[in-house]
Each structure stands twice: as C-alpha cells, then as structure tokens.
Scaffold this active site. Structure first.
Site, PDB file in Angstrom:
ATOM      1  N   CYS A  29       0.837  -1.203   0.000  1.00  0.00           N
ATOM      2  CA  CYS A  29       0.000   0.000   0.000  1.00  0.00           C
ATOM      3  C   CYS A  29       0.870   1.251   0.000  1.00  0.00           C
ATOM      4  CB  CYS A  29      -0.926  -0.029   1.220  1.00  0.00           C
ATOM      5  SG  CYS A  29      -1.962   1.425   1.335  1.00  0.00           S
ATOM      6  N   CYS A  39      -0.416   4.169   2.075  1.00  0.00           N
ATOM      7  CA  CYS A  39      -0.278   3.956   3.535  1.00  0.00           C
ATOM      8  C   CYS A  39       1.177   4.145   3.971  1.00  0.00           C
ATOM      9  CB  CYS A  39      -0.676   2.544   3.947  1.00  0.00           C
ATOM     10  SG  CYS A  39      -2.157   1.900   3.195  1.00  0.00           S
ATOM     11  N   ASP A  40       2.115   3.585   3.209  1.00  0.00           N
ATOM     12  CA  ASP A  40       3.498   3.470   3.687  1.00  0.00           C
ATOM     13  C   ASP A  40       4.509   4.356   2.950  1.00  0.00           C
ATOM     14  OD1 ASP A  40       2.622   1.521   5.464  1.00  0.00           O
ATOM     15  OD2 ASP A  40       2.991  -0.112   4.054  1.00  0.00           O
TER      16      ASP A  40
END
Ligand code: NAP
Length: 305
Positions: A133, A136-137
C-alpha cells in the site's frame, strides 16, 4: 431468530457498519473469521492518513474500533462463513461449525488480500521494506529509492504518488506495455525520477533486517541483475474474498462484488462494503464510509420491505 442485518467481516467496513447498526437499533451480529477484529489493518505498521489519529499503529486503531463496538454492546460471533444462501427473502449464513444464522439483510464486508509475488524474501521482509500500500506506507520512504511491481492502474498511480516523495522510483513490469489507462501512464513517464524496467520480474527480495535490493530477470533476454532499493511496493492486484457469494451476487472479472457508494448489490437486501466492492480507492477511511452507507441502505430496504 431472524436478524435485521448480519455483517460478515470485522475490518473497518464491518466495524463501522456494526456501530451504525447498533445506533440505528437494528438487531444484528458481526461474524468474524479470526476472532480478531480489524482485518488487513492489524498488520499495518503505522496509519498516518486516518483523521484524528496520526501515527497510530493499525493494530491500535483496530482496538479502538473494536472498543467502540463493545461500548455499544455489539455481538461478535467467531467463525468462518462456509455457505451463503437465500430462502425466499431471508439470507442464510452457515458457519464452519454448522451454526446457521438468518437475517432480512446481509452486509458482505469480507475484504480481500493483496496478491503476493510469492518470491523468496517477500514474506520475511513484509513491513520491513515490502509494502502492499503506497498511500499507507510511502511517506516512510521519503528521499529513498524504491521499486513498484505491476503494470495496472494501482501500480502506475502508486508510482506517480511515490515519485513525489522518493528520490527514485523503478517500476518493474512483466510486459512491455502497461495495463493502466493512458493518461496515468503519460503522467508517470513525464517524471525524471521514474525508470521503467520492461519485461522484468522480481526473482527475490533481499536484505537482512530491511530490504536492500531485488534480484530481477528480464523475461525476454534472460538477463539477471541486482537493483539496490530500500523499499518495494507490490501492486499486482487484489484477491477479493468473494468466492462463496459469487453464485448469488454479481461480481466483476476480478471477483469484486459490483456495488456503488450505497453498497447495494444486484440482489435486494444484500450489500457489499469495503475492499470487497468495486471502487477506486481501497483505504480505511473509504471502508469505514462504506459501513455507514451500507447501514443507511439497509434501513431504507427494511422500511420498504
Ligand atoms: P490489475 O489491473 O489487475 O493489474 C495488476 C497488474 O499486475 C497487471 O499489470 C499485471 O500484469 C500485474 N501482475 C499480476 N500478477 C503478477 C505477478 N504475479 N507478477 C508480476 N506482475 C503481475 O490490478 P490493480 O492495478 O490492482 O487494479 C484493480 C482494479 O481496480 C482494476 O480494474 C483497475 O482498473 C481498478 N482501478 C481503477 C482506478 C481508477 O480508475 N483510477 C484506480 C485504481 C484501480 P499484466 O498487465 O501483464 O497482466
């Protein structure tokens, strides 16, 4: 007993639906497979894009969601749904221990899992430089060199997103043409810090404590090389957990249950929420939003039927 609604899955979509169901005073249960609420986010190291909780771990956010449900006295049932059927208008769910539950409506929030490459190092370094992701990261790889694997819309959009944060982004695609839409591809290729490695596959992900390189093979020439990267974002599609519902509700060619923002499927009284449904952005916030929308649609259905 025939419940107003059975919620299958206890990720952000299912838990959000549970909160809205309790507040709407609908009789309901939540069925969760693992005995652990939170779904995929349990394994997310840090969640920095959910409003109000910067830097929280996925696990801690799951606990908060679950505590919220417990405060509202939600009933959770542990078990795997192995069969789903319709008996006239009643939706019937059968668990692996043979228990049978019935409801007027059902919310399928059973999520999906990112497809893995299944190469050496991938599992061991997951969360240690291997991510599924980018939104997300990605922020953890500021000014670093990373790779994105895949050639679909998600891979190309991830690479565009990462090119704004990272020093260099390699896109590794197994063919010589992207599957993603042309406008995104053109946008990607305009970036000076993006290099596409065509006709290439990752053979192994290397590193002791964190990712430090990838072994890559050109599938046309057979040539192998080692690419130094600190992170690798794998975007080779998702596998939705929709198998047991496929004969009843319509899914797209990838197995996602076809439903819009109201979460209504093609079958009255069956709703799909979160990552399992067709949508552009699969995130905690959009899953939580689906839970709320699904219960609103359930209430509308119950009022009319
Ligand atoms: P996808 O379209 O299925 O693309 C997956 C990509 O990964 C493909 O390029 C595929 O290569 C590659 N791939 C699959 N298995 C692989 C493997 N084992 N090793 C190496 N490469 C592999 O999946 P997605 O990008 O996750 O998108 C999912 C759906 O959401 C799609 O329908 C997409 O259009 C949609 N979506 C839309 C938007 C938007 O409209 N803005 C944004 C995001 C997603 P091949 O090309 O060779 O098959």
């Amino acid at each position: 007993m025939i419940y107003d609604v059975i919620i299958i899955g206890s990720g952000p979509a299912g838990l959000s639906a549970a909160i809205y169901a309790q507040r709407a005073e609908l009789t309901n249960i939540v069925i969760e497979k693992t005995g652990m609420s939170g779904g995929q986010i349990i394994n997310t190291y840090e969640v920095d894009n959910y409003p109000g909780t910067p830097g929280i771990s996925g696990f801690d956010l799951s606990v908060k969601f679950r505590e919220h449900c417990d405060k509202l006295n939600t009933t959770f049932i542990n078990g795997e749904v192995v069969e789903f059927k319709l008996e006239d208008d009643i939706k019937v769910v059968i668990l692996d221990d043979g228990t049978r539950y019935q409801a007027k409506t059902i919310i399928i929030a059973s999520g999906g899992l990112p497809r893995h490459l299944n190469v050496p190092g991938e599992e061991r370094l997951s969360g240690l430089g291997v991510s599924y992701c980018a939104t997300c990261d990605g922020a953890f790889f500021k000014n670093k060199t990373v790779a994105v694997v895949g050639g679909g819309d998600v891979a190309v959009e991830d690479a565009i997103f990462l090119s704004r944060i990272c020093e260099r982004v390699y896109v590794i695609h197994r063919r010589d043409e992207f599957r993603a839409i042309k406008s995104s591809v053109n946008k990607l290729l305009k970036n000076d810090n993006v290099t596409v490695l065509w006709d290439s596959v990752v053979e192994s992900i290397n590193g002791t404590e964190t990712v430090d390189s990838l072994d890559i093979k050109n599938v046309k020439t057979g040539e192998t090389s080692n690419l130094k990267v600190e992170g690798v974002f794998i975007a080779v599609g998702y596998i939705p957990n929709s198998q047991i519902f496929k004969d009843i509700v319509a899914t797209d060619e990838s197995g996602y249950i076809i439903a819009g923002e109201s979460c209504e499927t093609n079958v009255p009284g069956i709703f799909a929420a979160g990552d399992i449904r067709t949508k552009d952005l699969r995130q905690i916030i959009t899953a939580a939003s689906d839970g709320a929308n699904a219960i609103t649609a359930v209430e509308r259905y119950l009022n009319q039927n």
